[in-house]
Design a protein around this motif. Structure first.
Motif, PDB file in Angstrom:
ATOM      1  N   UNK A 197       0.802  -1.218   0.000  1.00 38.76           N
ATOM      2  CA  UNK A 197       0.000   0.000   0.000  1.00 38.76           C
ATOM      3  C   UNK A 197       0.840   1.276   0.000  1.00 38.76           C
ATOM      4  N   UNK A 198       2.166   1.147   0.057  1.00 40.51           N
ATOM      5  CA  UNK A 198       3.011   2.351  -0.034  1.00 40.51           C
ATOM      6  C   UNK A 198       2.863   2.983  -1.406  1.00 40.51           C
ATOM      7  N   UNK A 199       2.552   4.283  -1.417  1.00 41.75           N
ATOM      8  CA  UNK A 199       2.404   5.005  -2.688  1.00 41.75           C
ATOM      9  C   UNK A 199       3.375   6.184  -2.780  1.00 41.75           C
ATOM     10  N   UNK A 200       4.266   6.289  -1.815  1.00 38.76           N
ATOM     11  CA  UNK A 200       5.256   7.366  -1.771  1.00 38.76           C
ATOM     12  C   UNK A 200       6.640   6.740  -1.644  1.00 38.76           C
ATOM     13  N   UNK A 201       7.612   7.174  -2.448  1.00 38.15           N
ATOM     14  CA  UNK A 201       8.962   6.609  -2.334  1.00 38.15           C
ATOM     15  C   UNK A 201       9.643   7.058  -1.041  1.00 38.15           C
ATOM     16  N   UNK A 202      10.242   6.123  -0.326  1.00 37.36           N
ATOM     17  CA  UNK A 202      10.897   6.402   0.950  1.00 37.36           C
ATOM     18  C   UNK A 202      12.309   5.823   0.929  1.00 37.36           C
ATOM     19  N   UNK A 203      13.257   6.618   1.386  1.00 40.12           N
ATOM     20  CA  UNK A 203      14.636   6.160   1.549  1.00 40.12           C
ATOM     21  C   UNK A 203      14.911   5.927   3.026  1.00 40.12           C
ATOM     22  N   UNK A 204      15.743   4.936   3.307  1.00 37.08           N
ATOM     23  CA  UNK A 204      16.109   4.574   4.671  1.00 37.08           C
ATOM     24  C   UNK A 204      17.613   4.742   4.871  1.00 37.08           C
TER      25      UNK A 204
END
Length: 278
Positions: A197-204
């Motif tokens: 359901x993630x619709x936004x790019x995220x960096x860790x």
């Protein structure tokens, strides 16, 4: 879960140069590029347990403004119940101090921890965070470029807002954030927090020695987020030898950790620039 490392680390020297304003109902530290350049977009920092007035968090906001030409907001999400700065010394005594003194340091640490967690457990605090971003998006418009950078406690909030969370802006469903970054997030649920359901790019940015994110969990996060189709493809960078909290509370006497903290700053700015097309 939070861990002792969530309340450990080092306090930086320096004088933040931003200003405090009331923004969408919350006191907020606001900073812009020091050389007068026009900000290209907005970064909202969701801080670690030490909150909006912790000098390390304000200096980090200044760095983001200068290194990336961003306007940076650091709101007071914690209702005055952030972990007090003296908890760093209390945790140092609890972990490294004399055995006979440990009960004293434990009692002192708990007087800071209990108010923090009672007020700021994720289920209770996330509606406050979400409301701020809703008001920010409505004020700035559906097409404004808004990024969120969350650390430790704040990282979980970034992840929650990456799951198809929108607000109506003049009849258009607009995302609360366009892109996210999280440094050593706490309270993570894997795989739920990085699910389909993630619709936004995220960096860790994750420390190799982060006790809250063992290697098998990091590998699982990396496998999931980096396999997502564009434009939601994520990024995971593991910083060798770094522990929990290194992005914000790196010990300035340890050169390698300081370099890793600076590298994480660069990772964040590069990630936002990439997704905004700068």
């Amino acid at each position: 879960m939070s861990c002792p490392d969530c309340f450990s680390g080092s306090v930086k020297d320096g004088k933040p140069r931003g200003e405090v304003v009331k923004l969408h109902g919350l006191d907020s530290y606001v900073t812009v590029p020091a050389d007068g350049r026009t900000p290209k977009a907005i970064i909202v920092i969701i801080p670690d347990a030490f909150g909006w007035d912790f000098v390390n968090n304000r200096l980090l906001a200044d760095h983001y403004a200068d290194r990336g030409d961003y306007k940076v907001y650091l709101p007071e999400f914690m209702c005055g119940k952030a972990a007090p700065e003296w908890m760093i010394d209390a945790m140092r005594g609890l972990i490294n101090g004399n055995v006979l003194a440990k009960p004293f340091y434990l009692a002192r640490a708990m007087t800071g921890f209990v108010p923090f967690i009672m007020t700021n457990r994720i289920g209770k605090s996330h509606p406050r965070v979400k409301e701020f971003f809703e008001e920010l998006r409505k004020a700035e418009g559906a097409d404004a470029k808004i990024a969120a950078a969350g650390f430790c406690w704040g990282g979980k909030h970034v992840l929650l807002m990456s799951h198809n969370v929108t607000v109506d802006v003049n009849g258009k469903a607009a995302p609360l954030i366009d892109v996210g970054f999280t440094g050593h997030p706490s309270f993570m649920e894997v795989p739920a927090d990085v699910a389909d359901t993630m619709t936004v790019p995220v960096a860790f940015a994750i420390g190799e020695l982060d006790s809250g994110l063992p290697a098998n969990k990091v590998a699982e996060i990396k496998k999931i987020v980096e396999a997502k189709p564009a434009p939601v493809t994520g990024e995971v960078v593991v910083y060798k030898g770094a522990g929990h909290g290194f992005c914000v509370r790196a010990d300035s006497t340890l050169n390698d950790v300081t370099k890793q903290a600076l590298a994480a700053e660069e990772q964040c700015i590069n990630w936002f620039n990439k997704h905004f097309g700068f």
